[in-house]
Design an enzyme around this catalytic site. Structure first.
Site, mmCIF file in Angstrom:
data_model
loop_
_atom_site.group_PDB
_atom_site.id
_atom_site.type_symbol
_atom_site.label_atom_id
_atom_site.label_comp_id
_atom_site.label_asym_id
_atom_site.label_seq_id
_atom_site.Cartn_x
_atom_site.Cartn_y
_atom_site.Cartn_z
ATOM 1 C CB SER A 1 -0.965 -0.048 1.194
ATOM 2 O OG SER A 1 -1.980 0.909 1.077
ATOM 3 C CD GLU B 1 -5.762 -3.454 -4.446
ATOM 4 O OE1 GLU B 1 -5.358 -2.333 -4.084
ATOM 5 O OE2 GLU B 1 -5.037 -4.453 -4.503
ATOM 6 C CG HIS C 1 -5.527 -2.097 -0.534
ATOM 7 N ND1 HIS C 1 -4.806 -1.567 -1.578
ATOM 8 C CD2 HIS C 1 -4.965 -1.593 0.602
ATOM 9 C CE1 HIS C 1 -3.868 -0.760 -1.108
ATOM 10 N NE2 HIS C 1 -3.937 -0.770 0.206
#
Length: 301
Positions: free
Chosen positions: A145, A240, A270
């Protein structure tokens, strides 16, 4: 693929969020609680506190003889929350699967420390690894991320600083476009069980603190010169909002002559790799990531 596993994880991630605006500490506590439920291969790793680049870090070693090389890992959390401990399910499985030791950096977080503090810290961590004698040809920068974005931008900053570049970049669902201009920001609305466009606004404002989102170290997928970057493995889920952060990064890296592998898994959220042990696709993706790590660190000087 396990349709039942994916559906169950999607259902759990869609649980109602607390009503009202949450404080930064409440956001951080909620994330710690969520990640505490992820499986960590404790029997296959050892952990110890460390310091790297002037910041706390977590050293993660495989049980038994380690391979020659280093993973430098950056945790996710929108640059506002998260820690090496919340990412331990990911670093633990990468270390156990690859046999490589890792350092997981506890870089500074916004809003207390907005951009470019995180990049300064991750670059300092990489610089100190090199000063300690780490072979860049046996070092891979990795992250998930926000941390996946940092893996990319740290290498860009290292390149611009004239440092030797690492052997590779491993990025799980990287955040690489602070302009939020990817089509998936709209096409995956409602499909993504975690995020909405509006949910990014608060944390983005904290991290940017007025900085131009078009800065190359904020939006490398659309505004950075990627020339000279080492081979990259980008893994992302098809459900996502940030899907296009990965697809556009891969396309621009390819066009810049970078060896890049874009690994898209259908119907997963995600950073789905953190569901290792309960989601077959997570286990399989981590196996592919561990293979990339072993391949990239096999050569050395």
């Amino acid at each position: 693929m396990s349709r039942e596993q994916r559906a169950e994880i999607d259902r759990k991630l869609r649980r109602p969020a607390p009503e009202g605006e949450r404080t930064v500490e409440q956001i951080r506590a909620g994330f710690r609680e969520l990640m505490a439920g992820m499986l960590v291969p404790h029997e296959r790793i050892r952990t110890a506190p460390a310091v790297l680049g002037g910041r706390p870090a977590l050293r993660v070693d495989p049980v038994g003889e380690a391979r020659d090389g280093t993973i430098l890992y950056f945790h996710g959390g929108s640059w506002v929350f998260g820690s090496p401990e919340t990412a331990l399910s990911l670093t633990g499985h990468l270390v156990a699967g690859s046999g490589l030791p890792a350092y997981s950096s506890d870089y500074r977080l916004a809003p207390e420390h907005p951009f470019p503090a995180a990049v300064e810290d991750t670059l300092a961590a990489y610089r100190e690894l090199l000063e300690r004698g780490a072979d860049p040809a046996r070092t891979v920068l990795a992250g998930d991320s926000a941390g996946g974005g940092l893996a990319v931008t740290t290498v860009l900053a290292a390149r611009d600083a004239g440092l030797p570049l690492p052997a590779g970049i491993l990025a799980f669902s990287p955040g690489t476009d602070a302009t939020r201009s990817g089509a998936s920001m709209d096409t995956k609305e409602g499909v993504d069980p975690i995020f909405t466009r509006s949910s990014f606004e608060g944390t983005s404002a904290m991290y940017l603190a007025g900085a131009d989102p078009r800065h190359p170290l904020l939006s490398p997928a659309v505004h950075a010169d990627l020339t000279g970057l080492p081979p990259m493995l980008i893994q992302v889920g098809a459900n996502e909002l940030l899907l296009d952060d990965s697809t556009r990064l891969a396309a621009r890296a390819r066009d810049a002559g970078v060896d890049v592998t874009l690994d898209v898994t259908a119907d997963v959220p995600h950073v789905f790799q953190c569901f290792a042990g309960v989601l077959d696709e997570a286990d399989e993706a981590l196996e592919r990531a561990a293979l990339f790590l072993r391949q990239r660190t096999a050569g050395g000087r």
